[in-house]
Design an enzyme around this catalytic site. Structure first.
Site, short mmCIF file in Angstrom:
data_model
loop_
_atom_site.label_atom_id
_atom_site.label_comp_id
_atom_site.label_asym_id
_atom_site.label_seq_id
_atom_site.Cartn_x
_atom_site.Cartn_y
_atom_site.Cartn_z
N LYS A 69 -52.63 -37.06 25.09
CA LYS A 69 -52.64 -38.11 25.97
C LYS A 69 -53.75 -38.76 24.64
O LYS A 69 -54.39 -40.19 25.12
CB LYS A 69 -53.51 -37.10 27.25
N GLN A 108 -56.22 -30.25 31.80
CA GLN A 108 -54.78 -30.02 32.23
C GLN A 108 -53.51 -28.36 33.11
O GLN A 108 -54.84 -27.29 32.56
CB GLN A 108 -54.61 -29.83 30.74
N ASP A 139 -54.29 -38.23 38.51
CA ASP A 139 -53.20 -37.77 37.90
C ASP A 139 -52.46 -37.42 38.92
O ASP A 139 -50.73 -36.65 39.45
CB ASP A 139 -53.23 -35.59 37.40
#
Ligand code: NAP
Length: 293
Positions: free
Chosen positions: A52, A96, A119
């Site tokens: 990412k 994460q 997200d």
């Protein structure tokens, strides 16, 4: 059979974003900034966050990686998220997952400012997505929608079977595919570990989205001729011939299923790169919304 090449499709999205970022900066605006938080040293999480961060650099985004030891307290993590919420330079925040057991993922997700929740896991964004309102959509299902769009796959009126009902993949995927959009307008059946007759249901699927995390679960005798098969699963299986000692397997028995399909995604190189492209698109959108406020 045609391969849905997520790597290529993601690259074309990144190329577009790169131009758009250059345009923003040219106009004297700031470049998008993604802040990623990684807790602990889980091998898969390390790899995901690294790609990412690398992808941010490729398209001209700024990124900040904040790392914490496994033992970090929930309070400290939540304080850090609050700081990022209040930092006007940060457009997107991602934490994460999975997190260590002593930290509540729900608390963490709920603490992220919905306007920086790239997200798309915050209940405010999920609620808007369900209602078809502008929102940040979870990166994996959003990436799959972008892939279907890229390959101009006709989804209208098709029967889609989604295997898996997690909040980050299966459930949002089922909602997006059933929405009155293009891609979308599917009739959706969502399956899970308690589903009976899964094979019979899959055989009815014009589109199958496999998101359960069981290597090679979807076999050739579960798929009808001409189906579109999207493989979300990523499982590490031991492989002594690899330097890392493992290789990645999808939820679909690719070798035997692919010959029956109209379209199929490979693993790796299918949904994975599209997830990152979708995350970048969400981050760009967050930045652009602020730029035009
Ligand atoms: P998850 O939270 O573990 O959810 C798995 C879902 O599959 C659950 O709903 C579970 O049902 C269902 N399931 C498990 N075994 C089943 C069975 N035998 N038959 C039918 N359904 C079954 O997993 P996730 O986070 O959604 O991730 C799924 C997979 O996608 C994993 O391999 C993950 O690594 C991968 N993934 C890939 C990407 C990417 O970018 N490519 C992104 C995210 C996730 P219950 O609800 O009944 O337990």
């Amino acid at each position: 059979m045609q391969i849905l090449d997520g790597k290529k499709a993601a690259q074309s999205i990144k190329d577009e974003l790169k131009l758009e970022v250059a345009q923003l900066v040219n106009d004297g605006k700031k470049a998008p900034h993604l802040a990623a938080i990684l807790v602990g040293t889980n091998g898969a999480s390390e790899t995901y966050v690294a790609s990412k961060v690398k992808s941010c650099a490729e398209v001209g985004f700024k990124s900040t990686l904040i790392r914490f030891e496994e033992e970090i307290s929930e309070m400290k993590l939540l304080d850090t998220i609050e700081e990022l919420n209040n930092d006007p330079d940060v457009d997107g925040i991602l934490v994460q997952l999975p997190l260590p057991a002593h930290i509540s993922e729900e608390e963490v997700i709920n603490t992220i400012d919905p306007e920086k929740d790239v997200d798309g896991f915050h209940p405010a964004n999920v609620g808007k997505m369900v209602q078809g309102l502008p929102s940040f959509v979870a990166a994996t299902p959003y990436g799959i929608m972008l892939l279907l769009q890229h390959y101009k796959i006709d989804t209208k009126g098709k029967h889609a079977i989604v295997i898996g009902r997690s909040n980050i993949v299966g459930r949002p995927m089922s909602i997006l595919l059933s929405s009155n959009t293009n891609p979308g307008n599917c009739t959706v059946t969502i399956c899970h570990s308690q589903t009976k007759n899964l094979r019979e249901l899959c055989l009815q699927g014009d589109i199958i989205i496999a998101a359960l995390g069981r290597a090679d679960f979807v076999r050739a005798d579960m798929v009808k001729e001409g189906a579109v098969v999207i493989d979300v699963g990523i499982t590490r299986v031991e492989d002594a011939s690899k330097k890392s000692g493992f290789r990645l397997k999808g939820d679909v028995d690719f070798e035997n299923v692919a010959p029956k399909c109209a379209y199929i995604t490979p693993v790796p190189g299918g949904v994975g790169p599209m997830t990152i492209a979708a995350l970048l698109k969400n981050t760009f959108r967050s930045c652009a919304m602020k730029n035009y406020e």
